[in-house]
Design a protein around this motif. Structure first.
Motif, PDB file in Angstrom:
ATOM      1  N   ALA A 314      -2.350   6.825  -0.766  1.00 16.11           N
ATOM      2  CA  ALA A 314      -1.820   5.463  -0.865  1.00 16.11           C
ATOM      3  C   ALA A 314      -0.909   5.318  -2.092  1.00 16.11           C
ATOM      4  CB  ALA A 314      -2.967   4.457  -0.945  1.00 16.11           C
ATOM      5  N   LEU A 315      -1.301   5.932  -3.212  1.00 17.60           N
ATOM      6  CA  LEU A 315      -0.513   5.815  -4.436  1.00 17.60           C
ATOM      7  C   LEU A 315       0.776   6.622  -4.346  1.00 17.60           C
ATOM      8  CD1 LEU A 315      -3.271   5.887  -7.204  1.00 17.60           C
ATOM      9  CD2 LEU A 315      -2.211   3.924  -6.085  1.00 17.60           C
ATOM     10  N   ALA A 318       3.299   4.859  -2.435  1.00 19.19           N
ATOM     11  CA  ALA A 318       3.888   3.779  -3.233  1.00 19.19           C
ATOM     12  C   ALA A 318       4.730   4.316  -4.394  1.00 19.19           C
ATOM     13  CB  ALA A 318       2.787   2.869  -3.775  1.00 19.19           C
ATOM     14  N   THR A 322       0.601  10.609  -9.168  1.00 19.73           N
ATOM     15  CA  THR A 322      -0.861  10.648  -9.100  1.00 19.73           C
ATOM     16  C   THR A 322      -1.360  12.069  -8.889  1.00 19.73           C
ATOM     17  OG1 THR A 322      -0.777   8.476  -8.020  1.00 19.73           O
ATOM     18  CG2 THR A 322      -2.860   9.678  -7.888  1.00 19.73           C
ATOM     19  N   ALA A 379      -2.934   0.508  -3.954  1.00 19.49           N
ATOM     20  CA  ALA A 379      -1.564   0.662  -4.457  1.00 19.49           C
ATOM     21  C   ALA A 379      -1.086  -0.619  -5.129  1.00 19.49           C
ATOM     22  CB  ALA A 379      -0.625   1.052  -3.325  1.00 19.49           C
ATOM     23  N   SER A 380      -1.392  -1.765  -4.526  1.00 21.09           N
ATOM     24  CA  SER A 380      -0.988  -3.047  -5.094  1.00 21.09           C
ATOM     25  C   SER A 380      -1.701  -3.305  -6.413  1.00 21.09           C
ATOM     26  CB  SER A 380      -1.292  -4.171  -4.100  1.00 21.09           C
ATOM     27  OG  SER A 380      -0.954  -5.432  -4.646  1.00 21.09           O
ATOM     28  N   GLU A 383      -0.203  -0.906  -9.066  1.00 20.80           N
ATOM     29  CA  GLU A 383       1.151  -1.339  -9.448  1.00 20.80           C
ATOM     30  C   GLU A 383       1.105  -2.508 -10.424  1.00 20.80           C
ATOM     31  OE1 GLU A 383       2.916  -2.087  -5.639  1.00 20.80           O
ATOM     32  OE2 GLU A 383       4.011  -0.174  -5.640  1.00 20.80           O
TER      33      GLU A 383
END
Length: 477
Positions: A314-315, A318, A322, A379-380, A383
């Protein structure tokens, strides 16, 4: 690993700042000393930071129309001597090659301390008409300056940098270039490195050798010592006349071209250390960190493995840098490793936490731990945290700089400030070299830059006569 034992590898910042700095360089594996006196080995961790600096700055340079090139490492002695101010300015630092194999060279060659002479020699044969201008060149390279006292990143004999060299058909265009590139450095330090800086103009004494004037970007380190953090020089026609760089203008008349140069170096890595890091190790702002997130699995099992991989995917999707630490080291050791290496965020994924539908995120800057739902939009969350960290680190550094910015109206006040807690000192100056040199007698205090702000009074801090300029003074690296 026990946290207290790990901290023993680093001297307290407030106890011995110089030793603390070298400890950070060593334990974060940024650089090491080499058997070449005054030169360092930039290790992978340190070079990764430089690579990211290069990538961000190079993108900005190219947005403004600059292209990269490469000039020779060696400069013939006759070429260097054509510009007398440059020769005098760099003479003490120049290293010479006098032999090739077993034979003495017909002409000595200097190892470049800077490349103005080489660019001028190139421009002389490649510029004929106003249609050939401007030329907006930059090179990423190494230079050699025979420094007496060295320190990793801050001052070494060989160092990496970028040096821009541009040539223009008008004075106005060249001056705009000089201003524009100073804006780039100021933006980079403030917005990317989270280092608040001050722009200004160097005094005649402190300007670059051969320049008409020099603009500078000055930053203040945690201990109150200043670090020059990027300079931009306007040469006018000085180098063009020395090297006979002419072009035919629109009126079909020969005219000398107008030139600039600008650069910044690996000492920015030293600035990152001295502004942001702490007694636990390196601290990196998220926008410059090569690795932004470390995922630490705690314990084994399919559930933990699946979750760490899910978070990583997921990271990465985005575009957040990672990695998962799947080494056979203990979780405590992994935590300490991410901390000493300045990884902005650490995500801890353990079986027990997953059973409670939780995961833990640790911030490197504050060392705060945040517990979030395991099924959140990771991810959100990450961020937002990275952006908060970037802003918090800048504001913390700004607060420190403002606390260490003083005003002085006479030499007694300057001496008191520097003997108590060094910092930026705002004080008026009459413009005389004798007064500037008198300031230097106080612990080596130098003018950092002339700034365009409201004058604090009308008298020179040294002689008491009518002042012309408001100057930032301070100790320097």
């Amino acid at each position: 690993m026990d946290e207290k034992k790990e901290n023993k590898l680093i001297t307290s910042r407030d106890k011995d700042f110089a030793k603390w700095y070298t400890d950070i360089v060593r334990v974060a594996r940024l650089a090491d000393y080499s058997s070449v006196k005054g030169c360092i080995v930039i290790e992978p961790n340190g070079y990764a930071i430089w690579e990211k600096m290069q990538a961000i700055l190079d993108k900005e340079f190219k947005k403004l129309g600059h292209v990269n090139c490469q000039m020779p490492l060696l400069i013939p002695e006759n070429l260097l001597k054509k510009e007398t101010d440059l020769v005098e300015g760099f003479a003490p630092e120049v290293a010479w090659v006098t032999k090739g194999g077993e034979k003495n060279l017909e002409e000595n060659l200097c190892i470049r301390p800077t490349s103005e002479t080489l660019f001028c020699d190139y421009y002389k044969t490649h510029i004929k008409s106003h249609r050939d201008l401007p030329k907006l060149y930059n090179q990423w390279c190494n230079v050699l300056r025979w420094e007496k006292e060295t320190r990793p990143f801050l001052r070494s004999r060989e160092f990496l940098w970028q040096e821009g060299h541009t040539i223009h058909k008008t004075e106005e265009e060249a001056k705009q270039e000089t201003d524009k590139m100073m804006e780039v450095y100021h933006w980079f330090h403030n917005e990317v490195l989270a280092i608040p800086s001050i722009r200004g103009r160097k005094t005649e004494k402190e300007k670059f050798a051969g320049a008409e004037y020099t603009l500078t970007n000055e930053a203040l380190m945690y201990n109150g010592v200043a670090l020059q953090s990027g300079t931009s020089h306007y040469f006018g026609q000085k180098f063009s006349k020395a090297y006979d760089v002419k072009f035919t203008n629109k009126d079909n008349k020969d005219e000398y071209a107008y030139q600039t140069s600008w650069g910044t170096t690996t000492r920015m890595i030293g600035a990152l250390i001295m502004v942001h890091s702490d007694d636990y190790g390196l601290v990196l702002p998220p926008r410059i960190a090569p690795k932004q997130v470390a995922i630490i699995p705690i314990g084994n099992g399919e559930e933990v493995d699946n979750k760490t991989k899910e978070i990583e995917d997921a990271l990465i999707k985005a575009e957040i840098s990672t990695y998962i630490d799947n080494s056979d080291k203990s979780p405590g050791f992994k935590f300490a490793d991410t901390e000493v290496n300045g990884i902005p965020l650490r995500i801890e994924v353990g079986k027990r936490d997953l059973q409670d539908k939780k995961i833990t995120i640790a911030r490197r800057d504050t060392r705060e731990k945040i517990v979030v739902e395991s099924n959140c939009d990771i991810a959100s969350v990450v961020e937002k945290l990275l952006e908060i960290m970037q802003n918090d680190m800048y504001n913390k550094a700004l607060k420190r700089r403002d606390e260490l910015t003083f005003t002085a109206h006479n030499l007694d006040e300057v001496e008191k400030i520097l003997s108590t807690q060094p910092g930026f000192i705002k004080a008026m100056w009459c413009g005389k070299l004798s007064c500037e040199e008198k300031m230097k007698e106080i612990r080596g205090c130098k003018s950092r830059c002339i700034i365009e702000e409201e004058h604090i009074d009308g008298k020179c801090v040294v002689c008491g006569e009518k002042a012309k300029e408001l100057v930032i003074w301070g100790l320097q690296y």
